[in-house]
Every structure is written in structure tokens, then in C-alpha cells.
Design an enzyme around this catalytic site. Structure first.
Site, mmCIF file in Angstrom:
data_model
loop_
_atom_site.group_PDB
_atom_site.id
_atom_site.type_symbol
_atom_site.label_atom_id
_atom_site.label_comp_id
_atom_site.label_asym_id
_atom_site.label_seq_id
_atom_site.Cartn_x
_atom_site.Cartn_y
_atom_site.Cartn_z
ATOM 1 N N SER A 216 36.673 -19.074 -21.978
ATOM 2 C CA SER A 216 38.124 -18.977 -22.186
ATOM 3 C C SER A 216 38.900 -19.100 -20.874
ATOM 4 C CB SER A 216 38.476 -17.669 -22.909
ATOM 5 O OG SER A 216 37.928 -17.668 -24.209
ATOM 6 N N GLU B 101 25.752 -22.249 -27.128
ATOM 7 C CA GLU B 101 25.782 -22.809 -28.478
ATOM 8 C C GLU B 101 24.492 -23.553 -28.779
ATOM 9 O OE1 GLU B 101 30.599 -23.161 -28.081
ATOM 10 O OE2 GLU B 101 29.383 -24.995 -28.043
ATOM 11 N N LYS C 274 32.820 -30.621 -26.245
ATOM 12 C CA LYS C 274 32.071 -30.184 -27.430
ATOM 13 C C LYS C 274 32.194 -31.227 -28.549
ATOM 14 C CE LYS C 274 32.535 -25.399 -25.973
ATOM 15 N NZ LYS C 274 32.687 -23.987 -26.365
ATOM 16 N N GLU D 249 28.509 -18.229 -18.274
ATOM 17 C CA GLU D 249 29.395 -18.157 -19.430
ATOM 18 C C GLU D 249 29.022 -16.955 -20.288
ATOM 19 O OE1 GLU D 249 31.141 -22.303 -20.656
ATOM 20 O OE2 GLU D 249 29.106 -22.107 -21.379
ATOM 21 N N HIS E 223 23.536 -24.519 -22.823
ATOM 22 C CA HIS E 223 24.767 -23.874 -23.291
ATOM 23 C C HIS E 223 24.437 -22.877 -24.396
ATOM 24 C CE1 HIS E 223 28.773 -23.362 -25.028
ATOM 25 N NE2 HIS E 223 29.256 -23.851 -23.889
ATOM 26 N N GLY F 192 35.299 -19.256 -26.409
ATOM 27 C CA GLY F 192 36.088 -19.592 -27.589
ATOM 28 C C GLY F 192 36.722 -18.403 -28.272
ATOM 29 N N ASN G 58 34.062 -29.441 -20.989
ATOM 30 C CA ASN G 58 33.101 -29.625 -22.070
ATOM 31 C C ASN G 58 33.882 -29.819 -23.364
ATOM 32 O OD1 ASN G 58 31.040 -29.536 -23.938
ATOM 33 N ND2 ASN G 58 30.565 -27.373 -23.639
#
Length: 258
Positions: free
Chosen positions: A215, A99, A13, A169, A97, A175, A11
Site C-alpha cells: 500500500s 500472492e 498484477k 512486503e 510475491h 492491497g 507491479n
């Protein structure tokens, strides 16, 4: 080890110009031989999808979008539909996701609509689920994660959901350089598979690929992918360089061959 084909998805992003995306996709494709026992997918920004599709043409690497709308067309400024993703050359789409949920108001109901739209157009949904640090510390991990899965799959039978991929996730790891311990990740993955069996039957649950994200990097990929219910990885930052992404792909290949 399971007979499920491992899947390693990158991904990207909000990173990389068209030229940068083409160069990265080309470098990855050169490493991934046709017939390799691990599926590999990259997810560039929307403006690079068509260019990357052309770069990957004839290779063993698939193409994913990072989001979609659930309608095929209409007055939805700024959105992309499954029909447009197909036209751009996509075979996969990442949805739900954290985010998207955190910054753009993505809801469980919206994720379910997107699952329906993607399946209708023969695109593979990669449905992301995960808990926040606060939820984890409150002991709510399984309640949150399994609730998201139940919402995303509600109203579909096992036949319709056959292509579905799930990516666990933990939000607190994305991140942040923090990764769930392999045994802890396996515990959640096993609970996810048990929930899938409860919802749609054991045969389907045993066929669904469940990825780990948060990560993932070369240093931890082998240990994570050695777990019986972790079928691959959804990779963020480490997918932005060949030096980091290729070893993770190799870990996926190693899982398939073990």
C-alpha cells in the site's frame, strides 16, 4: 543517505489490456528522463510484455515480468522461462510475491531455483519476502522474513548475487490500504540488511537494494523513502495510474538527491 540507486517498480498484477499497458507505459516514460538518479521499472501482464518493451524502447524505464519458471524450456504448460522473458525485452523479474506463495503454492525452494535461473540469464531478480498478519501478531516477523531470505540466497556467493533486489512486503498491508509505519518498516529493512551481511558479507549487504511494498502511495512515499535502509518501493495499485505513480517516482528521485 546511502549511495544505492533508488528503485521504484510498478507491479501491475492482473490488470490492463495490451493497449492500456502501452498507454500507461508511454505516460510514465515521458516523465522519467534519461540519467535520472532513480531506476524505474514497470511489470505488466505477460501478454503485454513485448508491446510494452517496444513502447519503452529508448526510454529510461525498465521492464519486469511478474514471474518465471526455472527451466529454459520443456513440458511446463502455461509457464514462461527466463529465455522467453529476455526475448520479450525484460531486464527484471518479480519472484516469490506473497500472492504467488498464497494462491499458487510458491515455495522457498522454488524461489531459490528461480533466483538461479534469472541470474544465469543476467536478469535482475526482485525477490519478495513478507509475513502474514498472524505471524506478525505472534512476533514471528523476523523469523519468517529472514528465513525466506536465507532460503532464496542459499548456495550463491556475493559476486553471483550482486544484481539481487529484495522487496519486503508485509502481507497484511498488500492491497489492504494498511502500511507499516515508516519506523517499523525501517526496523525490518535494517534487520534484513544485517542478515545479508551475516550471510554474504557486509560489503555486499550494503550494496543490495531493499524495497518496501504494501500500500505504498503518494501520501506515504516520502516518509518511507526517507528511511536509511529503504531503497525504493514495489508498488501495486498506485502504479496503475500516472497520477499516483509519478509522485512515488519523484519521492525516489528525492531520496537519491538528498
Amino acid at each position: 543517505m546511502s549511495k544505492r540507486t533508488p528503485l521504484i517498480a510498478g507491479n501491475w498484477k492482473l490488470h490492463n489490456t495490451v493497449a492500456e499497458s502501452e498507454a500507461l507505459a508511454s505516460a510514465i516514460a515521458k516523465h522519467v528522463a534519461k540519467g535520472v538518479a532513480c531506476d524505474v521499472v514497470v511489470g505488466p501482464v505477460a501478454t503485454s510484455l513485448m508491446a510494452v518493451a517496444q513502447t519503452l524502447e529508448g526510454s529510461a524505464v525498465g521492464l519486469a515480468a511478474q514471474n518465471t519458471h526455472w527451466e529454459d524450456s520443456g513440458a511446463f504448460t502455461g509457464e514462461l522461462s527466463p529465455t522467453l522473458l529476455l526475448d520479450a525485452g525484460c531486464g527484471y523479474c518479480i519472484i516469490g510475491h506473497s500472492e504467488r506463495r498464497q494462491f499458487f503454492g510458491e515455495t522457498d525452494a522454488g524461489v531459490r531455483k528461480k533466483v538461479a535461473a534469472l541470474l544465469r540469464h543476467k536478469l535482475v531478480p526482485i525477490v519478495c519476502v513478507g509475513e502474514s498478519l498472524e505471524q506478525r501478531e505472534a512476533g514471528q516477523t523476523l523469523e519468517v522474513v529472514l528465513g525466506q531470505i536465507e532460503a532464496a540466497t542459499e548456495g550463491f556467493d556475493a559476486v553471483a548475487l550482486a544484481p539481487l533486489v529484495i522487496a519486503y512486503e508485509p502481507i497484511w498491508a498488500i492491497g489492504a490500504g494498511r502500511t507499516a509505519k515508516a519506523e517499523d518498516a525501517q526496523e525490518v529493512h535494517a534487520a534484513i540488511r544485517a542478515k545479508l551481511a551475516e550471510l554474504k558479507g557486509e560489503s555486499w549487504a550494503n550494496s543490495v537494494r531493499i524495497l518496501y511494498g504494501g500500500s505504498v502511495k503518494p501520501a506515504n512515499a516520502d516518509e518511507l523513502l526517507a528511511q536509511p535502509d529503504i531503497d525504493g518501493a514495489l508498488v501495486g495499485g498506485a502504479s496503475l495510474s500516472v497520477e499516483n505513480f509519478i509522485p512515488i517516482i519523484d519521492a525516489g528521485v528525492g531520496r537519491a538527491e538528498s
